[in-house]
Motif scaffolding. Structure first.
Motif, PDB file in Angstrom:
ATOM      1  N   ASP A 143      -8.373  -4.735  -2.348  1.00 21.98           N
ATOM      2  CA  ASP A 143      -7.907  -4.825  -0.966  1.00 21.98           C
ATOM      3  C   ASP A 143      -6.687  -3.946  -0.686  1.00 21.98           C
ATOM      4  O   ASP A 143      -6.237  -3.839   0.462  1.00 21.98           O
ATOM      5  CB  ASP A 143      -7.551  -6.274  -0.618  1.00 21.98           C
ATOM      6  N   ILE A 144      -6.133  -3.325  -1.723  1.00 20.96           N
ATOM      7  CA  ILE A 144      -4.945  -2.481  -1.540  1.00 20.96           C
ATOM      8  C   ILE A 144      -5.357  -1.189  -0.830  1.00 20.96           C
ATOM      9  O   ILE A 144      -6.277  -0.495  -1.291  1.00 20.96           O
ATOM     10  CB  ILE A 144      -4.299  -2.174  -2.903  1.00 20.96           C
ATOM     11  N   PRO A 145      -4.725  -0.828   0.278  1.00 26.08           N
ATOM     12  CA  PRO A 145      -5.112   0.390   1.004  1.00 26.08           C
ATOM     13  C   PRO A 145      -5.146   1.644   0.124  1.00 26.08           C
ATOM     14  O   PRO A 145      -6.054   2.481   0.260  1.00 26.08           O
ATOM     15  CB  PRO A 145      -4.045   0.490   2.095  1.00 26.08           C
ATOM     16  N   ALA A 146      -4.179   1.790  -0.786  1.00 23.74           N
ATOM     17  CA  ALA A 146      -4.129   2.980  -1.648  1.00 23.74           C
ATOM     18  C   ALA A 146      -5.342   3.098  -2.553  1.00 23.74           C
ATOM     19  O   ALA A 146      -5.679   4.184  -3.031  1.00 23.74           O
ATOM     20  CB  ALA A 146      -2.857   2.950  -2.497  1.00 23.74           C
ATOM     21  N   SER A 404       0.903   1.527  -0.104  1.00 23.66           N
ATOM     22  CA  SER A 404       0.903   2.536  -1.159  1.00 23.66           C
ATOM     23  C   SER A 404       1.045   1.870  -2.522  1.00 23.66           C
ATOM     24  O   SER A 404       1.256   0.661  -2.621  1.00 23.66           O
ATOM     25  CB  SER A 404       2.039   3.536  -0.947  1.00 23.66           C
ATOM     26  N   VAL A 405       0.945   2.673  -3.590  1.00 26.88           N
ATOM     27  CA  VAL A 405       1.124   2.174  -4.959  1.00 26.88           C
ATOM     28  C   VAL A 405       2.067   3.105  -5.699  1.00 26.88           C
ATOM     29  O   VAL A 405       1.842   4.328  -5.740  1.00 26.88           O
ATOM     30  CB  VAL A 405      -0.223   2.079  -5.712  1.00 26.88           C
ATOM     31  N   ALA A 410       5.208   6.694 -17.030  1.00 28.53           N
ATOM     32  CA  ALA A 410       4.516   7.240 -18.205  1.00 28.53           C
ATOM     33  C   ALA A 410       3.283   8.038 -17.818  1.00 28.53           C
ATOM     34  O   ALA A 410       2.817   8.885 -18.598  1.00 28.53           O
ATOM     35  CB  ALA A 410       4.121   6.101 -19.141  1.00 28.53           C
ATOM     36  N   LEU A 411       2.741   7.798 -16.628  1.00 27.60           N
ATOM     37  CA  LEU A 411       1.536   8.503 -16.192  1.00 27.60           C
ATOM     38  C   LEU A 411       1.842   9.789 -15.451  1.00 27.60           C
ATOM     39  O   LEU A 411       0.947  10.627 -15.263  1.00 27.60           O
ATOM     40  CB  LEU A 411       0.678   7.597 -15.303  1.00 27.60           C
ATOM     41  N   VAL A 412       3.076   9.965 -14.993  1.00 28.82           N
ATOM     42  CA  VAL A 412       3.423  11.113 -14.166  1.00 28.82           C
ATOM     43  C   VAL A 412       3.064  12.450 -14.826  1.00 28.82           C
ATOM     44  O   VAL A 412       2.506  13.338 -14.172  1.00 28.82           O
ATOM     45  CB  VAL A 412       4.917  11.054 -13.769  1.00 28.82           C
ATOM     46  N   PRO A 413       3.346  12.647 -16.136  1.00 29.07           N
ATOM     47  CA  PRO A 413       2.961  13.917 -16.762  1.00 29.07           C
ATOM     48  C   PRO A 413       1.453  14.178 -16.750  1.00 29.07           C
ATOM     49  O   PRO A 413       1.018  15.329 -16.862  1.00 29.07           O
ATOM     50  CB  PRO A 413       3.480  13.775 -18.194  1.00 29.07           C
ATOM     51  N   TYR A 414       0.660  13.136 -16.645  1.00 29.69           N
ATOM     52  CA  TYR A 414      -0.804  13.290 -16.634  1.00 29.69           C
ATOM     53  C   TYR A 414      -1.353  13.470 -15.216  1.00 29.69           C
ATOM     54  O   TYR A 414      -2.553  13.665 -15.044  1.00 29.69           O
ATOM     55  CB  TYR A 414      -1.455  12.052 -17.258  1.00 29.69           C
ATOM     56  N   LEU A 415      -0.461  13.401 -14.221  1.00 29.06           N
ATOM     57  CA  LEU A 415      -0.896  13.458 -12.822  1.00 29.06           C
ATOM     58  C   LEU A 415      -0.242  14.619 -12.079  1.00 29.06           C
ATOM     59  O   LEU A 415      -0.026  14.556 -10.864  1.00 29.06           O
ATOM     60  CB  LEU A 415      -0.560  12.135 -12.117  1.00 29.06           C
ATOM     61  N   GLY A 416       0.071  15.662 -12.824  1.00 23.54           N
ATOM     62  CA  GLY A 416       0.670  16.836 -12.180  1.00 23.54           C
ATOM     63  C   GLY A 416       2.025  16.560 -11.586  1.00 23.54           C
ATOM     64  O   GLY A 416       2.407  17.186 -10.587  1.00 23.54           O
ATOM     65  N   GLY A 417       2.764  15.619 -12.171  1.00 23.88           N
ATOM     66  CA  GLY A 417       4.099  15.308 -11.683  1.00 23.88           C
ATOM     67  C   GLY A 417       4.128  14.336 -10.531  1.00 23.88           C
ATOM     68  O   GLY A 417       5.203  14.031 -10.001  1.00 23.88           O
ATOM     69  N   LYS A 418       2.981  13.822 -10.128  1.00 20.53           N
ATOM     70  CA  LYS A 418       2.930  12.895  -9.000  1.00 20.53           C
ATOM     71  C   LYS A 418       2.982  11.453  -9.503  1.00 20.53           C
ATOM     72  O   LYS A 418       2.397  11.128 -10.521  1.00 20.53           O
ATOM     73  CB  LYS A 418       1.664  13.137  -8.189  1.00 20.53           C
ATOM     74  N   GLY A 419       3.675  10.579  -8.738  1.00 18.46           N
ATOM     75  CA  GLY A 419       3.888   9.221  -9.207  1.00 18.46           C
ATOM     76  C   GLY A 419       3.572   8.147  -8.194  1.00 18.46           C
ATOM     77  O   GLY A 419       4.039   7.009  -8.340  1.00 18.46           O
ATOM     78  N   ARG A 420       2.770   8.499  -7.182  1.00 17.05           N
ATOM     79  CA  ARG A 420       2.477   7.520  -6.141  1.00 17.05           C
ATOM     80  C   ARG A 420       1.109   7.796  -5.540  1.00 17.05           C
ATOM     81  O   ARG A 420       0.658   8.936  -5.484  1.00 17.05           O
ATOM     82  CB  ARG A 420       3.549   7.608  -5.050  1.00 17.05           C
ATOM     83  N   ILE A 421       0.432   6.731  -5.142  1.00 16.76           N
ATOM     84  CA  ILE A 421      -0.772   6.868  -4.334  1.00 16.76           C
ATOM     85  C   ILE A 421      -0.421   6.372  -2.929  1.00 16.76           C
ATOM     86  O   ILE A 421       0.072   5.244  -2.763  1.00 16.76           O
ATOM     87  CB  ILE A 421      -1.954   6.041  -4.871  1.00 16.76           C
ATOM     88  N   THR A 422      -0.618   7.211  -1.940  1.00 13.31           N
ATOM     89  CA  THR A 422      -0.266   6.827  -0.575  1.00 13.31           C
ATOM     90  C   THR A 422      -1.253   5.803  -0.044  1.00 13.31           C
ATOM     91  O   THR A 422      -2.322   5.561  -0.619  1.00 13.31           O
ATOM     92  CB  THR A 422      -0.285   8.040   0.364  1.00 13.31           C
ATOM     93  N   ALA A 423      -0.892   5.184   1.055  1.00 15.37           N
ATOM     94  CA  ALA A 423      -1.778   4.199   1.692  1.00 15.37           C
ATOM     95  C   ALA A 423      -3.089   4.847   2.143  1.00 15.37           C
ATOM     96  O   ALA A 423      -4.079   4.146   2.360  1.00 15.37           O
ATOM     97  CB  ALA A 423      -1.073   3.553   2.873  1.00 15.37           C
ATOM     98  N   GLU A 424      -3.068   6.181   2.245  1.00 12.75           N
ATOM     99  CA  GLU A 424      -4.284   6.909   2.635  1.00 12.75           C
ATOM    100  C   GLU A 424      -5.119   7.283   1.419  1.00 12.75           C
ATOM    101  O   GLU A 424      -6.155   7.942   1.533  1.00 12.75           O
ATOM    102  CB  GLU A 424      -3.921   8.161   3.431  1.00 12.75           C
ATOM    103  N   GLY A 425      -4.642   6.893   0.226  1.00  9.93           N
ATOM    104  CA  GLY A 425      -5.406   7.125  -0.988  1.00  9.93           C
ATOM    105  C   GLY A 425      -5.201   8.491  -1.608  1.00  9.93           C
ATOM    106  O   GLY A 425      -6.042   8.960  -2.381  1.00  9.93           O
ATOM    107  N   GLN A 426      -4.059   9.126  -1.347  1.00 10.18           N
ATOM    108  CA  GLN A 426      -3.779  10.454  -1.883  1.00 10.18           C
ATOM    109  C   GLN A 426      -2.645  10.388  -2.903  1.00 10.18           C
ATOM    110  O   GLN A 426      -1.683   9.613  -2.740  1.00 10.18           O
ATOM    111  CB  GLN A 426      -3.374  11.419  -0.753  1.00 10.18           C
ATOM    112  N   LEU A 427      -2.730  11.194  -3.960  1.00 10.17           N
ATOM    113  CA  LEU A 427      -1.631  11.310  -4.909  1.00 10.17           C
ATOM    114  C   LEU A 427      -0.469  12.046  -4.257  1.00 10.17           C
ATOM    115  O   LEU A 427      -0.670  13.048  -3.564  1.00 10.17           O
ATOM    116  CB  LEU A 427      -2.070  12.043  -6.168  1.00 10.17           C
ATOM    117  N   ALA A 428       0.726  11.545  -4.479  1.00  8.40           N
ATOM    118  CA  ALA A 428       1.899  12.182  -3.889  1.00  8.40           C
ATOM    119  C   ALA A 428       3.077  12.091  -4.859  1.00  8.40           C
ATOM    120  O   ALA A 428       3.106  11.246  -5.749  1.00  8.40           O
ATOM    121  CB  ALA A 428       2.253  11.501  -2.561  1.00  8.40           C
TER     122      ALA A 428
END
Length: 428
Positions: A143-146, A404-405, A410-428
């Motif tokens: 149910d989380i928008p992200a 958002s989430v 610890a996951l940031v290096p595996y996500l191209g330096g991004k550490g958040r999923i926006t409420a629209e479902g995008q990495l940021a």
């Protein structure tokens, strides 16, 4: 599988161990089968010996020209040969019956395992982390928008219930979690990364006690292969039929694979979301070691699984399972339960078990002590971790009021330096 010699010598202790598992005594029935098998074997050996004696005597009679004695002895040779064949066949049938019966009996729990009928008797031994206080009502992962990249509708169209399609950011985070776990286990915990098939022969499923008792829990192809419920099957069976040098132990292995379970008997349980799926991914850990070091390895493996949760900042508790809740092949099991704020409870994310020599006896996996005779190895297995359940925990524990989430650092290096999923479902 149990050692029939142990049961012969310790029938009362064996039945007492079964009682701790909530099972009725079985030693008398097993020993009856065993004695019947041994009687047939001894009779077959006697018949074979008499056949051999008669055959030699027939040769002497033939050489001496005593045709009547030769014919009598020749008929006796044929009779005793047929007796030996029949008795051996009977012994083999009884041996197969005994082996099947032994394969359907669970492992004996260690004395230190708490006794109890079900999960209510499990014992919490420690906790790590404090559940985050949220100024809003936390949502479950679906149910989380992200987490809009969780697509259950398409999965149902493709495959039915208990499947999911992952899209976009959640698919990327799912992949990152598996990569992070593998890097941690191989880089810091000393586990050897392994890539294995997900289709195995029937004997591999027997080796790690999925068969014969739990066939309905797994999937079989039309040509006889079985889909693995976890890479415990392949990693553990990699030493089946071998005699290892003691110096090569312990073997500490890890693999990231797809896993398949029919979830037989789970109707009505966790029907929403991706907590209980027919197809999922797992990073598995397996250790092959000497029996004397198995308990120390169990603590070590539990620590490896706990380290994943700690690095991700996910609160959890560690419990020791009681005799009534422990898995079929285990002597002792630690479960790690991660905090899920959307459910306001802890849920299992890893199960770490020591099996002693139970699986090794089924697989005929042994090691040779220095200067000694081959002995069965000990085997251990554990999740390090279930990737999908870890994704659930990351989403629920990192959710924010705006939908958002916030992701673990610890996951940031595996996500191209991004550490958040926006409420629209995008990495940021």
């Amino acid at each position: 599988m149990h050692d029939i010699r142990f049961i012969r010598e310790n029938p009362a202790a064996f039945d007492a161990a079964l009682a701790r598992r909530g099972l009725a005594p079985m030693s008398a029935e097993l020993l009856d089968m065993d004695e019947g098998r041994r009687i047939e074997i001894r009779a077959a050996e006697t018949a074979a010996a008499e056949q051999n004696t008669a055959s030699k005597a027939a040769g002497v009679a033939k050489a001496s020209g005593d045709e009547a004695e030769f014919n009598r002895l020749r008929d006796l040779v044929t009779l005793r040969k047929n007796d030996a064949i029949k008795l051996t066949d009977n012994a083999n049938k009884l041996d197969a019956m005994l082996r099947d019966a032994l394969m359907r009996i669970p492992n004996m729990a260690l004395d230190e395992v708490p006794e109890g009928p079900d999960e209510t008797a499990n014992v919490e031994i420690r906790r790590w982390g404090t559940p985050r206080e949220m100024a809003f009502k936390p949502l479950e992962h679906f149910d989380i928008p992200a987490a809009r990249g969780l697509d259950f509708a398409t999965a149902a169209k493709l495959s039915g219930s208990r499947f999911v399609v992952l899209r976009g950011a959640v698919a990327r985070v799912h992949r990152a979690l598996a990569q992070f776990m593998l890097d941690l286990h191989t880089g810091e915990h000393g586990l050897a990364e392994t890539w294995t098939p997900v289709l195995v022969k029937e004997e591999a499923m027997y080796g790690t006690n999925q068969l014969p008792k739990f066939a309905e829990d797994s999937y079989q192809t039309t040509n006889g292969w079985w889909l693995i419920p976890t890479s415990e099957v392949t990693l553990t069976n990699s030493v089946a039929g071998e005699i290892l040098d003691e110096a090569a132990l312990p073997l500490r292995l890890t693999a990231h694979t797809h896993c398949f379970r029919s979830e037989a008997g789970s109707a009505g349980k966790d029907t929403t979301g991706m907590l209980r799926q027919h197809q999922f991914e797992k990073v598995e850990m397996v250790t092959i070691c000497t029996p004397e070091t198995a308990l120390a390895e169990h603590e070590r493996m539990t620590g490896c699984a706990e380290a994943v949760l700690q690095r991700l900042g996910l609160p959890y508790r560690t419990i020791v399972l009681c005799t009534g809740d422990m898995g079929f092949g285990a002597q002792k099991t630690h479960d790690l339960e991660v905090w899920l704020p959307g459910q306001n409870t802890f849920r299992e994310i890893s199960s770490v078990s020591t099996c002693g020599q139970f699986q090794a006896r089924r697989m005929n996996a042994r090691y040779r002590p220095a200067g000694g005779k081959p002995e069965f190895v000990a085997t251990l297995n554990g999740s390090g971790l279930a990737v999908g359940r870890c994704l659930i925990a990351v989403l629920e524990n990192g959710q924010e009021a705006d939908g958002s989430v916030t992701l673990p650092s610890a996951l940031v290096p595996y996500l191209g330096g991004k550490g958040r999923i926006t409420a629209e479902g995008q990495l940021a």
